[in-house]
Design a protein around this motif. Structure first.
Motif, PDB file in Angstrom:
ATOM      1  N   GLU A  96     -23.722  -9.172  -8.823  1.00  0.00           N
ATOM      2  CA  GLU A  96     -23.025  -9.520  -7.587  1.00  0.00           C
ATOM      3  C   GLU A  96     -23.272  -8.498  -6.488  1.00  0.00           C
ATOM      4  OE1 GLU A  96     -18.767  -9.782  -7.963  1.00  0.00           O
ATOM      5  OE2 GLU A  96     -18.544  -7.663  -8.521  1.00  0.00           O
ATOM      6  N   HIS A 146     -13.353  -3.113  -0.043  1.00  0.00           N
ATOM      7  CA  HIS A 146     -13.209  -3.928  -1.247  1.00  0.00           C
ATOM      8  C   HIS A 146     -12.261  -3.292  -2.262  1.00  0.00           C
ATOM      9  CE1 HIS A 146     -17.095  -6.577  -1.046  1.00  0.00           C
ATOM     10  NE2 HIS A 146     -16.510  -6.457   0.135  1.00  0.00           N
ATOM     11  N   ASP A 219      -7.328  -7.733 -15.071  1.00  0.00           N
ATOM     12  CA  ASP A 219      -7.164  -8.828 -14.114  1.00  0.00           C
ATOM     13  C   ASP A 219      -6.719  -8.283 -12.771  1.00  0.00           C
ATOM     14  OD1 ASP A 219      -7.268 -11.708 -15.505  1.00  0.00           O
ATOM     15  OD2 ASP A 219      -6.400 -10.272 -16.921  1.00  0.00           O
ATOM     16  N   ARG A 222      -5.096 -11.470  -5.922  1.00  0.00           N
ATOM     17  CA  ARG A 222      -4.792 -11.176  -4.519  1.00  0.00           C
ATOM     18  C   ARG A 222      -3.862 -12.241  -3.971  1.00  0.00           C
ATOM     19  NH1 ARG A 222      -7.392 -13.440  -0.175  1.00  0.00           N
ATOM     20  NH2 ARG A 222      -7.139 -12.388   1.842  1.00  0.00           N
ATOM     21  N   ASP A 226      -4.978 -15.850  -5.735  1.00  0.00           N
ATOM     22  CA  ASP A 226      -6.430 -15.659  -5.626  1.00  0.00           C
ATOM     23  C   ASP A 226      -6.872 -14.736  -6.758  1.00  0.00           C
ATOM     24  OD1 ASP A 226      -9.043 -15.369  -4.863  1.00  0.00           O
ATOM     25  OD2 ASP A 226      -8.622 -14.279  -3.005  1.00  0.00           O
ATOM     26  N   HIS A 227      -7.206 -15.342  -7.910  1.00  0.00           N
ATOM     27  CA  HIS A 227      -7.529 -14.565  -9.121  1.00  0.00           C
ATOM     28  C   HIS A 227      -8.987 -14.132  -9.044  1.00  0.00           C
ATOM     29  CE1 HIS A 227      -6.293 -14.103 -13.596  1.00  0.00           C
ATOM     30  NE2 HIS A 227      -7.111 -13.132 -13.241  1.00  0.00           N
ATOM     31  N   ARG A 228      -9.189 -12.878  -8.656  1.00  0.00           N
ATOM     32  CA  ARG A 228     -10.543 -12.420  -8.338  1.00  0.00           C
ATOM     33  C   ARG A 228     -11.262 -11.750  -9.505  1.00  0.00           C
ATOM     34  NH1 ARG A 228     -10.681  -9.926  -2.201  1.00  0.00           N
ATOM     35  NH2 ARG A 228     -10.476 -11.921  -1.095  1.00  0.00           N
ATOM     36  N   GLN A 229     -10.540 -10.997 -10.319  1.00  0.00           N
ATOM     37  CA  GLN A 229     -11.203 -10.271 -11.396  1.00  0.00           C
ATOM     38  C   GLN A 229     -10.552 -10.605 -12.727  1.00  0.00           C
ATOM     39  OE1 GLN A 229     -11.079  -6.293  -9.186  1.00  0.00           O
ATOM     40  NE2 GLN A 229     -13.163  -6.241 -10.005  1.00  0.00           N
ATOM     41  N   GLY A 266     -16.265  -9.535  -9.508  1.00  0.00           N
ATOM     42  CA  GLY A 266     -15.185 -10.165  -8.772  1.00  0.00           C
ATOM     43  C   GLY A 266     -14.651  -9.319  -7.649  1.00  0.00           C
ATOM     44  N   GLY A 268     -14.098  -7.842  -3.947  1.00  0.00           N
ATOM     45  CA  GLY A 268     -14.058  -8.595  -2.700  1.00  0.00           C
ATOM     46  C   GLY A 268     -13.260  -7.882  -1.643  1.00  0.00           C
ATOM     47  N   ASP A 274      -2.389  -7.915   2.734  1.00  0.00           N
ATOM     48  CA  ASP A 274      -2.665  -8.414   1.392  1.00  0.00           C
ATOM     49  C   ASP A 274      -1.741  -7.762   0.374  1.00  0.00           C
ATOM     50  OD1 ASP A 274      -4.687 -10.116   2.163  1.00  0.00           O
ATOM     51  OD2 ASP A 274      -6.329  -8.821   1.496  1.00  0.00           O
TER      52      ASP A 274
END
Length: 292
Positions: A96, A146, A219, A222, A226-229, A266, A268, A274
């Motif tokens: 990524e 990030h 895990d 956000r 917003d499940h990013r990792q 993941g 971001g 936030d």
């Protein structure tokens, strides 16, 4: 055992994953100085934990317990001599990062795609009750900032040239961390060392209680949905024992030193307003607000 710092840098033992509260065990320590600049008592505790463990356990059982919502938890590390951080420790994150660098730099820095370690400023550490504060000049420049949710190692006895097969004996325990990162062409250490860019918490779970470091679920969510990792540490390129051994060949690891083990895929951008919830199985969770 779960070791927490709270209030005026007092030492607490957390019971029942926090449901039973926290017991102040500061009186057990041979010497305690609340001054975070000196912090010798904390480093001595990391070094001498096994000798003090029985007394800490007895004090924790004697109570009384304080409710967690009635105390201010601090970062569960105090003035480490250094923060060591790992780069490129998950293959999917390496993949990524090609897209991230192409977007933010306009090209890919191939040398940054290999596993290695670097240093972050200890002054970047903040706790589970603190905000992540975005630097005004970075925001004004339009650079992306990030989140990187990571397993964090806290060094116990320390040492140099530590063999990999005994490296885990040098670990006091583990905690949850965020490696906040500016995406720019600057050196890693510069981009990751702003104040509040190393949130750690909510406590340190000692290695014996935490269990296998190759089986932690990480895990990050956000803003609630917003499940990013979502990754397991079994996917490390370089596992915990190898990280400790490798780092110790370059620099002496001292009691209380902190090691970030590398960003899962993941990652971001984050922005003021936030909310970031980061959690690791068996270690705990913390929810942090992003501010300016």
């Amino acid at each position: 055992m779960k070791l927490a710092l709270f209030g005026e840098n007092r030492l607490g033992v957390v019971t029942d994953d926090g449901a039973g509260g926290l017991v102040d065990v500061t009186a057990v320590l041979p010497a305690h100085d609340p001054d975070p600049v000196t912090a010798g008592w904390w480093r001595a505790l990391c070094r001498d934990f096994h000798a003090l463990r029985a007394q800490l356990e007895a004090a924790a059982k004697a109570g009384p317990a304080l409710p967690l919502d009635g105390v201010r938890l601090r970062a569960p590390v105090l003035n480490p001599s250094k923060i060591i951080a790992c780069a490129c420790n998950y293959r999917d994150h390496v993949t990524e990062m090609h897209d991230v660098q192409q977007r933010t730099l306009g090209h890919v820095e191939s040398w940054m795609m290999d596993f290695d370690v670097f240093l972050k400023a200890p002054s970047s550490i903040s706790g589970p009750a603190d905000d992540i504060v975005l630097p005004a000049e970075v925001v004004a420049a339009g650079q992306e900032i990030h989140h990187e949710s990571e397993l964090v190692i806290v060094i116990g006895s320390g040492g140099r040239d530590i063999p990999e097969d005994t490296a885990l004996d040098h670990v006091l325990g583990y905690t949850v961390g965020l490696d906040i990162t500016v995406r720019s062409a600057a050196d890693r250490s510069r981009r990751k060392s702003y104040d509040t860019f190393s949130p750690i918490g909510p406590w340190v779970t000692t290695a014996d209680e935490a269990g296998d470091p190759a089986d932690f679920q990480i895990d990050l969510v956000r803003n609630g949905d917003d499940h990013r990792q979502h990754v397991n540490t079994r996917d490390f390129i370089t596992p915990v024992a190898a990280i400790v051994s490798y780092a110790s060949r370059m620099m002496t690891l001292l009691p209380g030193d902190v090691v970030f083990t590398g960003a899962p895929p993941g990652v971001g951008p984050i922005q003021a307003g936030d909310s970031l919830e980061t959690r690791i199985s068996r270690l705990g969770a913390m929810t942090l607000r992003v501010a300016r």
